[in-house]
Design a protein around this motif. Sequence first.
Motif, PDB file in Angstrom:
ATOM      1  N   ILE A   1       3.142   0.187 -12.148  1.00  0.00           N
ATOM      2  CA  ILE A   1       2.879  -0.757 -13.236  1.00  0.00           C
ATOM      3  C   ILE A   1       3.883  -1.903 -13.211  1.00  0.00           C
ATOM      4  O   ILE A   1       3.503  -3.080 -13.326  1.00  0.00           O
ATOM      5  N   ARG A   2       5.156  -1.593 -13.061  1.00  0.00           N
ATOM      6  CA  ARG A   2       6.182  -2.639 -13.010  1.00  0.00           C
ATOM      7  C   ARG A   2       5.844  -3.682 -11.951  1.00  0.00           C
ATOM      8  O   ARG A   2       5.863  -4.884 -12.210  1.00  0.00           O
ATOM      9  N   HIS A   3       5.534  -3.201 -10.768  1.00  0.00           N
ATOM     10  CA  HIS A   3       5.295  -4.115  -9.653  1.00  0.00           C
ATOM     11  C   HIS A   3       3.969  -4.860  -9.801  1.00  0.00           C
ATOM     12  O   HIS A   3       3.873  -6.025  -9.415  1.00  0.00           O
ATOM     13  N   LEU A   4       2.960  -4.214 -10.386  1.00  0.00           N
ATOM     14  CA  LEU A   4       1.712  -4.924 -10.651  1.00  0.00           C
ATOM     15  C   LEU A   4       1.936  -6.043 -11.666  1.00  0.00           C
ATOM     16  O   LEU A   4       1.406  -7.147 -11.511  1.00  0.00           O
ATOM     17  N   LEU A   5       2.700  -5.757 -12.715  1.00  0.00           N
ATOM     18  CA  LEU A   5       2.995  -6.787 -13.711  1.00  0.00           C
ATOM     19  C   LEU A   5       3.756  -7.953 -13.085  1.00  0.00           C
ATOM     20  O   LEU A   5       3.445  -9.120 -13.342  1.00  0.00           O
ATOM     21  N   LEU A   6       4.751  -7.633 -12.274  1.00  0.00           N
ATOM     22  CA  LEU A   6       5.511  -8.694 -11.615  1.00  0.00           C
ATOM     23  C   LEU A   6       4.609  -9.513 -10.703  1.00  0.00           C
ATOM     24  O   LEU A   6       4.660 -10.754 -10.704  1.00  0.00           O
ATOM     25  N   LEU A   7       3.774  -8.844  -9.951  1.00  0.00           N
ATOM     26  CA  LEU A   7       2.871  -9.518  -9.024  1.00  0.00           C
ATOM     27  C   LEU A   7       1.870 -10.411  -9.770  1.00  0.00           C
ATOM     28  O   LEU A   7       1.605 -11.543  -9.366  1.00  0.00           O
ATOM     29  N   GLN A   8       1.366  -9.906 -10.868  1.00  0.00           N
ATOM     30  CA  GLN A   8       0.321 -10.620 -11.589  1.00  0.00           C
ATOM     31  C   GLN A   8       0.856 -11.746 -12.481  1.00  0.00           C
ATOM     32  O   GLN A   8       0.219 -12.787 -12.601  1.00  0.00           O
ATOM     33  N   TYR A   9       2.030 -11.551 -13.079  1.00  0.00           N
ATOM     34  CA  TYR A   9       2.475 -12.475 -14.118  1.00  0.00           C
ATOM     35  C   TYR A   9       3.691 -13.331 -13.761  1.00  0.00           C
ATOM     36  O   TYR A   9       3.905 -14.373 -14.373  1.00  0.00           O
ATOM     37  N   TRP A  10       4.517 -12.903 -12.831  1.00  0.00           N
ATOM     38  CA  TRP A  10       5.740 -13.672 -12.542  1.00  0.00           C
ATOM     39  C   TRP A  10       5.448 -14.664 -11.414  1.00  0.00           C
ATOM     40  O   TRP A  10       5.941 -14.541 -10.297  1.00  0.00           O
ATOM     41  N   THR A  11       4.659 -15.660 -11.713  1.00  0.00           N
ATOM     42  CA  THR A  11       4.147 -16.587 -10.711  1.00  0.00           C
ATOM     43  C   THR A  11       5.250 -17.392 -10.033  1.00  0.00           C
ATOM     44  O   THR A  11       5.128 -17.729  -8.850  1.00  0.00           O
ATOM     45  N   GLU A  12       6.321 -17.687 -10.748  1.00  0.00           N
ATOM     46  CA  GLU A  12       7.392 -18.475 -10.122  1.00  0.00           C
ATOM     47  C   GLU A  12       8.123 -17.707  -9.025  1.00  0.00           C
ATOM     48  O   GLU A  12       8.782 -18.311  -8.183  1.00  0.00           O
ATOM     49  N   GLU A  13       8.008 -16.388  -9.006  1.00  0.00           N
ATOM     50  CA  GLU A  13       8.655 -15.564  -7.980  1.00  0.00           C
ATOM     51  C   GLU A  13       7.679 -15.023  -6.935  1.00  0.00           C
ATOM     52  O   GLU A  13       8.098 -14.414  -5.954  1.00  0.00           O
ATOM     53  N   THR A  14       6.391 -15.220  -7.163  1.00  0.00           N
ATOM     54  CA  THR A  14       5.369 -14.648  -6.280  1.00  0.00           C
ATOM     55  C   THR A  14       5.570 -15.056  -4.827  1.00  0.00           C
ATOM     56  O   THR A  14       5.477 -14.220  -3.932  1.00  0.00           O
ATOM     57  N   GLN A  15       5.837 -16.323  -4.593  1.00  0.00           N
ATOM     58  CA  GLN A  15       5.994 -16.827  -3.219  1.00  0.00           C
ATOM     59  C   GLN A  15       7.074 -16.064  -2.460  1.00  0.00           C
ATOM     60  O   GLN A  15       6.936 -15.794  -1.272  1.00  0.00           O
ATOM     61  N   TYR A  16       8.128 -15.691  -3.131  1.00  0.00           N
ATOM     62  CA  TYR A  16       9.270 -15.049  -2.483  1.00  0.00           C
ATOM     63  C   TYR A  16       9.176 -13.520  -2.465  1.00  0.00           C
ATOM     64  O   TYR A  16       9.761 -12.882  -1.590  1.00  0.00           O
ATOM     65  N   ASN A  17       8.466 -12.936  -3.427  1.00  0.00           N
ATOM     66  CA  ASN A  17       8.524 -11.491  -3.597  1.00  0.00           C
ATOM     67  C   ASN A  17       7.201 -10.746  -3.488  1.00  0.00           C
ATOM     68  O   ASN A  17       7.201  -9.518  -3.530  1.00  0.00           O
ATOM     69  N   SER A  18       6.080 -11.437  -3.372  1.00  0.00           N
ATOM     70  CA  SER A  18       4.793 -10.735  -3.427  1.00  0.00           C
ATOM     71  C   SER A  18       4.646  -9.699  -2.309  1.00  0.00           C
ATOM     72  O   SER A  18       4.105  -8.611  -2.541  1.00  0.00           O
ATOM     73  N   GLY A  19       5.124 -10.012  -1.116  1.00  0.00           N
ATOM     74  CA  GLY A  19       5.035  -9.047  -0.019  1.00  0.00           C
ATOM     75  C   GLY A  19       5.816  -7.777  -0.325  1.00  0.00           C
ATOM     76  O   GLY A  19       5.339  -6.662  -0.088  1.00  0.00           O
ATOM     77  N   HIS A  20       7.005  -7.944  -0.871  1.00  0.00           N
ATOM     78  CA  HIS A  20       7.832  -6.794  -1.249  1.00  0.00           C
ATOM     79  C   HIS A  20       7.162  -5.990  -2.353  1.00  0.00           C
ATOM     80  O   HIS A  20       7.101  -4.755  -2.287  1.00  0.00           O
ATOM     81  N   TRP A  21       6.661  -6.667  -3.380  1.00  0.00           N
ATOM     82  CA  TRP A  21       6.015  -5.973  -4.494  1.00  0.00           C
ATOM     83  C   TRP A  21       4.793  -5.195  -4.020  1.00  0.00           C
ATOM     84  O   TRP A  21       4.586  -4.046  -4.420  1.00  0.00           O
ATOM     85  N   LYS A  22       3.980  -5.799  -3.156  1.00  0.00           N
ATOM     86  CA  LYS A  22       2.786  -5.116  -2.640  1.00  0.00           C
ATOM     87  C   LYS A  22       3.167  -3.895  -1.806  1.00  0.00           C
ATOM     88  O   LYS A  22       2.530  -2.835  -1.906  1.00  0.00           O
ATOM     89  N   ALA A  23       4.204  -4.016  -1.007  1.00  0.00           N
ATOM     90  CA  ALA A  23       4.656  -2.876  -0.195  1.00  0.00           C
ATOM     91  C   ALA A  23       5.173  -1.746  -1.084  1.00  0.00           C
ATOM     92  O   ALA A  23       4.910  -0.567  -0.813  1.00  0.00           O
ATOM     93  N   GLU A  24       5.890  -2.101  -2.131  1.00  0.00           N
ATOM     94  CA  GLU A  24       6.391  -1.088  -3.067  1.00  0.00           C
ATOM     95  C   GLU A  24       5.224  -0.385  -3.759  1.00  0.00           C
ATOM     96  O   GLU A  24       5.232   0.840  -3.903  1.00  0.00           O
ATOM     97  N   ILE A  25       4.241  -1.149  -4.202  1.00  0.00           N
ATOM     98  CA  ILE A  25       3.060  -0.568  -4.851  1.00  0.00           C
ATOM     99  C   ILE A  25       2.397   0.440  -3.915  1.00  0.00           C
ATOM    100  O   ILE A  25       2.071   1.559  -4.312  1.00  0.00           O
ATOM    101  N   ARG A  26       2.213   0.064  -2.662  1.00  0.00           N
ATOM    102  CA  ARG A  26       1.596   0.967  -1.681  1.00  0.00           C
ATOM    103  C   ARG A  26       2.438   2.235  -1.500  1.00  0.00           C
ATOM    104  O   ARG A  26       1.914   3.349  -1.470  1.00  0.00           O
ATOM    105  N   SER A  27       3.731   2.071  -1.403  1.00  0.00           N
ATOM    106  CA  SER A  27       4.622   3.216  -1.218  1.00  0.00           C
ATOM    107  C   SER A  27       4.541   4.182  -2.400  1.00  0.00           C
ATOM    108  O   SER A  27       4.423   5.396  -2.213  1.00  0.00           O
ATOM    109  N   PHE A  28       4.584   3.654  -3.615  1.00  0.00           N
ATOM    110  CA  PHE A  28       4.517   4.521  -4.799  1.00  0.00           C
ATOM    111  C   PHE A  28       3.154   5.210  -4.887  1.00  0.00           C
ATOM    112  O   PHE A  28       3.079   6.388  -5.246  1.00  0.00           O
ATOM    113  N   ARG A  29       2.094   4.506  -4.546  1.00  0.00           N
ATOM    114  CA  ARG A  29       0.763   5.117  -4.569  1.00  0.00           C
ATOM    115  C   ARG A  29       0.644   6.207  -3.510  1.00  0.00           C
ATOM    116  O   ARG A  29       0.012   7.249  -3.759  1.00  0.00           O
ATOM    117  N   ASN A  30       1.205   5.978  -2.349  1.00  0.00           N
ATOM    118  CA  ASN A  30       1.187   7.026  -1.318  1.00  0.00           C
ATOM    119  C   ASN A  30       1.914   8.279  -1.796  1.00  0.00           C
ATOM    120  O   ASN A  30       1.455   9.401  -1.563  1.00  0.00           O
TER     121      ASN A  30
END
Length: 155
Positions: free
Chosen positions: A65-94
């Motif tokens: 949830i934390r990483h989905l919220l960051l990915l969806q709402y923190w647009t000013e950081e998306t360019q720099y962090n979206s890859g990291h957030w998506k990888a974390e989401i995948r890891s936690f789901r696994n």
Amino acid sequence: MQRVSSNLSLKQLYEIDEHLWLEETIKLLKTNHLEELDLENLIEELENLGRRDKARVASLVEQVIRHLLLLQYWTEETQYNSGHWKAEIRSFRNQLKRNLTNNLYQYLENELASIYDDALGYVIEKTEGKLDNLPQYSTYTLEQLLDINYLPEKL
């Protein structure tokens, strides 16, 4: 009561060497020597195991949830962090996929609102309150949170 050595009971062993106590308890269970079990400590350990399992899956869902919220709402950081957030989401789901049982799934369904509140508080702190568009209540279903391919639309 089971005597592990001539001077040491199973209850005493629990206080000295929990791992050896566990090995001895397993031997008693396998050989059906139920009358020799240290039931008090066995019950305590089983209760702790259940709490640890629930805490583990709740923590993993909170991380998703934390990483989905960051990915969806923190647009000013998306360019720099979206890859990291998506990888974390995948890891936690696994990790959730490997640890989730029907019982734990039901637990998550019942606790989802509370888990979301905790994740929301974290995101507010992390973003120093800069995000004023975060939903107060989860817009994610448990199925979406567990779905390896689900990512929310950006705002």
